[in-house]
Motif scaffolding. Sequence first.
Motif, PDB file in Angstrom:
ATOM      1  N   LYS A 150       0.834  -1.192   0.000  1.00  0.00           N
ATOM      2  CA  LYS A 150       0.000   0.000   0.000  1.00  0.00           C
ATOM      3  C   LYS A 150       0.873   1.247   0.000  1.00  0.00           C
ATOM      4  CE  LYS A 150      -4.201   1.925   1.915  1.00  0.00           C
ATOM      5  NZ  LYS A 150      -4.854   1.732   0.618  1.00  0.00           N
ATOM      6  N   PRO A 151       0.616   2.206  -0.894  1.00  0.00           N
ATOM      7  CA  PRO A 151       1.384   3.447  -0.860  1.00  0.00           C
ATOM      8  C   PRO A 151       0.952   4.354   0.283  1.00  0.00           C
ATOM      9  CG  PRO A 151      -0.242   3.537  -2.624  1.00  0.00           C
ATOM     10  CD  PRO A 151      -0.320   2.155  -2.029  1.00  0.00           C
ATOM     11  N   GLU A 152       1.930   5.024   0.858  1.00  0.00           N
ATOM     12  CA  GLU A 152       1.660   6.134   1.759  1.00  0.00           C
ATOM     13  C   GLU A 152       1.960   7.392   0.938  1.00  0.00           C
ATOM     14  OE1 GLU A 152       3.472   8.718   5.392  1.00  0.00           O
ATOM     15  OE2 GLU A 152       4.595   7.844   3.742  1.00  0.00           O
ATOM     16  N   TRP A 153       0.900   8.043   0.463  1.00  0.00           N
ATOM     17  CA  TRP A 153       1.063   9.230  -0.357  1.00  0.00           C
ATOM     18  C   TRP A 153       1.562  10.385   0.498  1.00  0.00           C
ATOM     19  CZ3 TRP A 153       0.094   8.548  -5.518  1.00  0.00           C
ATOM     20  CH2 TRP A 153      -0.692   7.437  -5.878  1.00  0.00           C
ATOM     21  N   PHE A 179      -4.102   6.348   2.035  1.00  0.00           N
ATOM     22  CA  PHE A 179      -3.402   6.858   3.215  1.00  0.00           C
ATOM     23  C   PHE A 179      -2.495   8.006   2.794  1.00  0.00           C
ATOM     24  CE2 PHE A 179      -0.026   6.356   6.614  1.00  0.00           C
ATOM     25  CZ  PHE A 179      -0.802   6.902   7.615  1.00  0.00           C
ATOM     26  N   VAL A 180      -2.745   9.196   3.346  1.00  0.00           N
ATOM     27  CA  VAL A 180      -2.060  10.406   2.900  1.00  0.00           C
ATOM     28  C   VAL A 180      -1.388  11.087   4.090  1.00  0.00           C
ATOM     29  CG1 VAL A 180      -2.280  12.541   1.577  1.00  0.00           C
ATOM     30  CG2 VAL A 180      -3.945  10.690   1.247  1.00  0.00           C
ATOM     31  N   ASN A 181      -0.112  11.400   3.913  1.00  0.00           N
ATOM     32  CA  ASN A 181       0.630  12.156   4.925  1.00  0.00           C
ATOM     33  C   ASN A 181       0.828  13.578   4.399  1.00  0.00           C
ATOM     34  OD1 ASN A 181       2.244  12.933   7.093  1.00  0.00           O
ATOM     35  ND2 ASN A 181       4.107  12.089   6.170  1.00  0.00           N
ATOM     36  N   VAL A 205      -6.656  19.177   4.092  1.00  0.00           N
ATOM     37  CA  VAL A 205      -7.584  18.103   4.458  1.00  0.00           C
ATOM     38  C   VAL A 205      -8.840  18.176   3.595  1.00  0.00           C
ATOM     39  CG1 VAL A 205      -9.123  17.281   6.291  1.00  0.00           C
ATOM     40  CG2 VAL A 205      -6.731  17.809   6.806  1.00  0.00           C
ATOM     41  N   GLU A 206      -9.358  19.381   3.388  1.00  0.00           N
ATOM     42  CA  GLU A 206     -10.582  19.548   2.593  1.00  0.00           C
ATOM     43  C   GLU A 206     -10.381  19.168   1.134  1.00  0.00           C
ATOM     44  OE1 GLU A 206     -11.554  23.614   3.329  1.00  0.00           O
ATOM     45  OE2 GLU A 206     -12.431  23.214   5.306  1.00  0.00           O
ATOM     46  N   LEU A 207      -9.137  19.221   0.642  1.00  0.00           N
ATOM     47  CA  LEU A 207      -8.858  18.901  -0.761  1.00  0.00           C
ATOM     48  C   LEU A 207      -8.650  17.407  -1.011  1.00  0.00           C
ATOM     49  CD1 LEU A 207      -6.366  21.784  -1.668  1.00  0.00           C
ATOM     50  CD2 LEU A 207      -8.770  21.595  -2.339  1.00  0.00           C
ATOM     51  N   LEU A 208      -8.547  16.623   0.043  1.00  0.00           N
ATOM     52  CA  LEU A 208      -8.269  15.200  -0.121  1.00  0.00           C
ATOM     53  C   LEU A 208      -9.425  14.486  -0.816  1.00  0.00           C
ATOM     54  CD1 LEU A 208      -6.717  14.433   3.375  1.00  0.00           C
ATOM     55  CD2 LEU A 208      -5.513  14.439   1.184  1.00  0.00           C
ATOM     56  N   PRO A 209      -9.117  13.460  -1.605  1.00  0.00           N
ATOM     57  CA  PRO A 209     -10.195  12.696  -2.229  1.00  0.00           C
ATOM     58  C   PRO A 209     -11.029  11.963  -1.201  1.00  0.00           C
ATOM     59  CG  PRO A 209      -8.083  11.628  -2.587  1.00  0.00           C
ATOM     60  CD  PRO A 209      -7.780  12.954  -1.962  1.00  0.00           C
ATOM     61  N   ASN A 211     -12.727   9.013   0.832  1.00  0.00           N
ATOM     62  CA  ASN A 211     -12.162   7.749   1.318  1.00  0.00           C
ATOM     63  C   ASN A 211     -10.673   7.846   1.636  1.00  0.00           C
ATOM     64  OD1 ASN A 211     -14.661   6.279   0.927  1.00  0.00           O
ATOM     65  ND2 ASN A 211     -14.219   6.357  -1.266  1.00  0.00           N
ATOM     66  N   SER A 212     -10.224   9.046   2.066  1.00  0.00           N
ATOM     67  CA  SER A 212      -8.835   9.218   2.467  1.00  0.00           C
ATOM     68  C   SER A 212      -8.685   9.039   3.974  1.00  0.00           C
ATOM     69  CB  SER A 212      -8.327  10.611   2.081  1.00  0.00           C
ATOM     70  OG  SER A 212      -8.203  10.739   0.676  1.00  0.00           O
TER      71      SER A 212
END
Length: 292
Positions: A150-153, A179-181, A205-209, A211-212
């Motif tokens: 799984k990538p950690e973006w 999963f986004v850092n 945070v508001e810009l995340l797709p 299901n993040s």
Amino acid sequence: MTVAPTGGFAMKAQNPNLPTQPDEIADDVVRCFNAGASIAALHARTADDGPTCDSGVYRRINQLIRGRCDIVINNSGGGGLTGDMARRIGGDLWEVALEERMKAADGGADMVTLNAMTVLATVGGRETLLSTSPRLSRQFATRLREKRIKPEWEAFSPAHILQDMQTLIAEGLDEPPYFVNLCLGLHNVFQGAVPYSPKMLQLMVELLPANSIYTVSAAGESQLPATVQMLLLGGHVRVGLEDNLNYRPGQPATNVQLVERIVRIIRELGMEPASPEEARAILGLPRRLKAA
């Protein structure tokens, strides 16, 4: 909760508590696991403490950790800007080689960091290009998908969410949850990165797709306010000497101190740190049997 114990930049001369060798890293991660960490974001180092993505070094660290606890392991696919990660590409310009970064996929980790963007870093007057064009980003993401990692973006700015990450997700190179850092406060090193502020973190945070699953790593003194804000935004947290060498100004930290402090805050807010098993469920990772 993620602990990032080492990173690819800091050296022991800056903080003697920084773990750099496999035994040191594993010992520190196990202590942080016992204090409440459920994910370990790991960087590998050579014998002389230079940054590396050597799969053998990663495999050694990962095996030492898994023999003692079931923490989720996330190996860095960025490495660092010097050592065997960098090559001169002309004049005074250096590049972090993608083939070196991709070795992180062969260390047996649950996740691998994917910096799917191109940024220029300036450290000590030396300019180094972290070159991840759309074609190279696709190549790295495809490699992770083929190996079921799984990538950690990672995103240093809103553009990295809206362009690079979104493009590869739209092509089916990751499955939800993503999963986004969100990496803030690196603007003094990476061209195009943004500083931490409450408004900037909320915007990203508001810009995340949809299901993040999101966390924040904020540099230096920004680490504590950013992690507390992230809890209030419904996200997850990351602490460690990779991001912040001090417990407070002038007082060198240990990784365990940083973990214990954020655990106290989490519980004061009426929350509870996730166990590694719970973190795997949140991230959609397969279950792993605990060490005997």
